[in-house]
Design a protein around this motif. Structure first.
Motif, mmCIF file in Angstrom:
data_model
loop_
_atom_site.group_PDB
_atom_site.id
_atom_site.type_symbol
_atom_site.label_atom_id
_atom_site.label_comp_id
_atom_site.label_asym_id
_atom_site.label_seq_id
_atom_site.Cartn_x
_atom_site.Cartn_y
_atom_site.Cartn_z
ATOM 1 N N PRO A 243 39.447 -41.868 -38.152
ATOM 2 C CA PRO A 243 40.044 -43.093 -38.713
ATOM 3 C C PRO A 243 39.009 -44.117 -39.175
ATOM 4 N N LEU A 244 37.893 -44.198 -38.455
ATOM 5 C CA LEU A 244 36.837 -45.123 -38.844
ATOM 6 C C LEU A 244 36.195 -44.688 -40.152
ATOM 7 N N LEU A 245 35.927 -43.387 -40.302
ATOM 8 C CA LEU A 245 35.334 -42.879 -41.535
ATOM 9 C C LEU A 245 36.287 -43.029 -42.717
ATOM 10 N N VAL A 246 37.575 -42.808 -42.479
ATOM 11 C CA VAL A 246 38.566 -43.019 -43.534
ATOM 12 C C VAL A 246 38.521 -44.464 -44.007
ATOM 13 N N ALA A 247 38.449 -45.399 -43.072
ATOM 14 C CA ALA A 247 38.394 -46.821 -43.429
ATOM 15 C C ALA A 247 37.136 -47.138 -44.237
ATOM 16 N N GLN A 248 35.998 -46.560 -43.858
ATOM 17 C CA GLN A 248 34.769 -46.779 -44.615
ATOM 18 C C GLN A 248 34.917 -46.299 -46.057
ATOM 19 N N ILE A 249 35.538 -45.139 -46.228
ATOM 20 C CA ILE A 249 35.709 -44.581 -47.565
ATOM 21 C C ILE A 249 36.722 -45.398 -48.370
ATOM 22 N N GLU A 250 37.790 -45.850 -47.713
ATOM 23 C CA GLU A 250 38.748 -46.724 -48.381
ATOM 24 C C GLU A 250 38.053 -47.979 -48.913
ATOM 25 N N TYR A 251 37.197 -48.554 -48.080
ATOM 26 C CA TYR A 251 36.480 -49.750 -48.496
ATOM 27 C C TYR A 251 35.571 -49.453 -49.697
ATOM 28 N N ALA A 252 34.917 -48.296 -49.669
ATOM 29 C CA ALA A 252 34.015 -47.933 -50.752
ATOM 30 C C ALA A 252 34.764 -47.716 -52.067
ATOM 31 N N LEU A 253 36.013 -47.255 -51.988
ATOM 32 C CA LEU A 253 36.802 -46.985 -53.183
ATOM 33 C C LEU A 253 37.588 -48.199 -53.671
ATOM 34 N N ASP A 254 37.472 -49.321 -52.974
ATOM 35 C CA ASP A 254 38.168 -50.529 -53.393
ATOM 36 C C ASP A 254 37.758 -50.861 -54.826
ATOM 37 N N PRO A 255 38.732 -50.957 -55.747
ATOM 38 C CA PRO A 255 38.374 -51.172 -57.150
ATOM 39 C C PRO A 255 37.713 -52.502 -57.412
ATOM 40 N N GLY A 256 38.042 -53.579 -56.613
ATOM 41 C CA GLY A 256 37.426 -54.880 -56.814
ATOM 42 C C GLY A 256 37.270 -55.207 -58.305
ATOM 43 N N PRO A 257 36.822 -56.370 -58.675
ATOM 44 C CA PRO A 257 36.538 -57.528 -57.824
ATOM 45 C C PRO A 257 37.728 -58.475 -57.671
ATOM 46 N N ALA A 258 38.945 -57.936 -57.812
ATOM 47 C CA ALA A 258 40.127 -58.792 -57.711
ATOM 48 C C ALA A 258 40.182 -59.476 -56.346
ATOM 49 N N ALA A 259 40.877 -60.592 -56.313
ATOM 50 C CA ALA A 259 41.009 -61.329 -55.057
ATOM 51 C C ALA A 259 41.749 -60.504 -54.021
ATOM 52 N N ARG A 260 41.417 -60.709 -52.774
ATOM 53 C CA ARG A 260 42.071 -60.014 -51.672
ATOM 54 C C ARG A 260 42.546 -61.055 -50.659
ATOM 55 N N ARG A 261 43.671 -60.768 -50.017
ATOM 56 C CA ARG A 261 44.114 -61.660 -48.955
ATOM 57 C C ARG A 261 43.118 -61.667 -47.807
ATOM 58 N N LEU A 262 42.630 -60.486 -47.450
ATOM 59 C CA LEU A 262 41.655 -60.349 -46.380
ATOM 60 C C LEU A 262 40.268 -60.408 -47.006
ATOM 61 N N ALA A 263 39.568 -61.526 -46.803
ATOM 62 C CA ALA A 263 38.347 -61.791 -47.556
ATOM 63 C C ALA A 263 37.063 -61.457 -46.805
ATOM 64 N N ARG A 264 37.077 -61.529 -45.457
ATOM 65 C CA ARG A 264 35.805 -61.352 -44.738
ATOM 66 C C ARG A 264 36.062 -60.834 -43.337
ATOM 67 N N LEU A 265 35.110 -60.042 -42.837
ATOM 68 C CA LEU A 265 35.164 -59.515 -41.474
ATOM 69 C C LEU A 265 33.751 -59.452 -40.930
ATOM 70 N N ALA A 266 33.574 -59.901 -39.690
ATOM 71 C CA ALA A 266 32.263 -59.829 -39.043
ATOM 72 C C ALA A 266 32.464 -59.657 -37.543
ATOM 73 N N VAL A 267 31.483 -59.015 -36.915
ATOM 74 C CA VAL A 267 31.464 -58.870 -35.457
ATOM 75 C C VAL A 267 30.258 -59.633 -34.950
ATOM 76 N N THR A 268 30.506 -60.638 -34.105
ATOM 77 C CA THR A 268 29.409 -61.464 -33.621
ATOM 78 C C THR A 268 29.759 -62.090 -32.285
#
Length: 341
Positions: A243-268
């Motif tokens: 599931p983690l690898l699928v998510a990475q690939i989904e992110y890589a295939l994101d057509p962008g640069p259109a606006a997204r509701r979910l704009a940022r994610l960080a672990v800190t």
């Protein structure tokens, strides 16, 4: 009500697919969204998991029919002159619900009015009408130009939804390929890209490398795509968790640069930080590799968030986090040396 003039545009968008923590699958859909007054119309409909009729995975003849309907060159699919603006991303059936509207001509202009949530042959505007949305009046020339581009093959939502998986763990790659195909992303497995014709390389939108792939192989794969003149996204697998690898690939295939509701994610600092641009449901899932290299999954959060930055405590020992909204998938890893890494 007299419709005020609004600008009309098109932009690539996606309904994020993926393998959920429950084991369920969510189909990936790429589509063309409507941009009204500079903002995706879908964003103005609160948190709605839906796609426009202009999806990239439907047959060309049906896609053309949808475009011609919006141009009023074909009969409306629903009673009372109503057209589907957004529908169910899984089946597109009206029984699942759809956002519909009346589309009509006003001199040389086009007017979209009486938006409603519809689940049967007739729309109940009193009960299910979208108050405050529209009516919109679009200049005819701009409207026809934008939609006409789709009839000539200039599709802003066109993406290469295939990924080449390169790695040594064949069993893991086979599971990953099966999961990707289930959600609508083509996937093939290879040891390298040697001897692959340039025409085939041009069909890929991403290349995913397993952790054990030597740097020499990675370099030769990149060179093969460069010789073929293909600009692809490269994904370095974070961990052997499907599931983690699928998510990475989904992110890589994101057509962008259109606006997204979910704009940022960080672990800190032991927390997940997210930022959303409009109200939307956000699911946060944490992953780690436990003893005997078994995947450990923890559902961290699943709620509708208001616009702004949000901070959620992260369970200890989970270095990878996936955030999902209806239109985006983001992946973050704790920085090396952090308590969560």
């Amino acid at each position: 009500m007299l419709a005020e003039y609004a600008t009309f545009g098109l932009a690539p968008a996606m309904r994020a697919g993926g393998v959920l923590a429950s084991g369920a699958y969510q189909v990936h859909r790429d589509f063309v969204d409507f941009v009204v007054n500079g903002r995706p119309l879908l964003f103005q409909l609160a948190d709605l998991d839906a796609v426009s009729p202009l999806a990239s995975d439907i047959p060309p003849a049906i896609f053309t029919t949808h475009v011609r309907r919006l141009l009023l060159e074909a009969d409306p699919p629903l009673l009372d002159g109503r057209y589907v603006i957004y529908g169910c991303p899984e089946c597109e059936g009206l029984e699942c619900g759809a956002v519909t509207a009346v589309i009509e001509r006003a001199d040389d202009d086009y007017v979209w009015r009486d938006f409603a949530w519809q689940t049967s042959d007739h729309a109940d505007l009193e009960l299910n009408g979208y108050r405050g949305i529209g009516p919109f009046r679009f200049h005819g020339g701009e409207y026809r130009e934008q939609l006409g581009r789709l009839l000539t093959g200039d599709d802003p939502g066109a993406v290469r939804r295939r990924v080449l998986l390169v790695g040594a763990r064949v069993a893991l790659l086979a599971k990953l390929a099966a999961a990707l195909r289930t959600i609508g992303i083509g996937a093939e497995i290879a040891a390298d890209a040697a001897g692959v014709p340039a025409e085939e390389l041009r069909t890929y939108g991403a290349v995913a490398f397993g952790q054990a792939v030597p740097e020499g192989v990675r370099g030769s794969v990149r060179e093969a795509f460069e010789r073929a003149g293909v600009d692809v996204a490269y994904v370095d697998g974070l961990a052997p968790i499907v599931p983690l690898l699928v998510a990475q690939i989904e992110y890589a295939l994101d057509p962008g640069p259109a606006a997204r509701r979910l704009a940022r994610l960080a672990v800190t600092d032991g927390a997940v930080v997210t930022e959303v641009t409009s109200p939307c449901r956000v699911r946060l899932t944490a992953y780690r590799v436990g003893r005997l290299r078994r995947a450990r999954v923890h559902e961290v959060f699943d709620e509708v968030l208001e616009p702004g930055e949000h901070r959620v405590a992260l369970p200890g020992g989970a270095p990878y986090v996936v955030a999902r909204s209806s239109d985006a998938v983001l992946v973050a890893a704790a920085a090396p040396g952090c308590p969560d890494a």
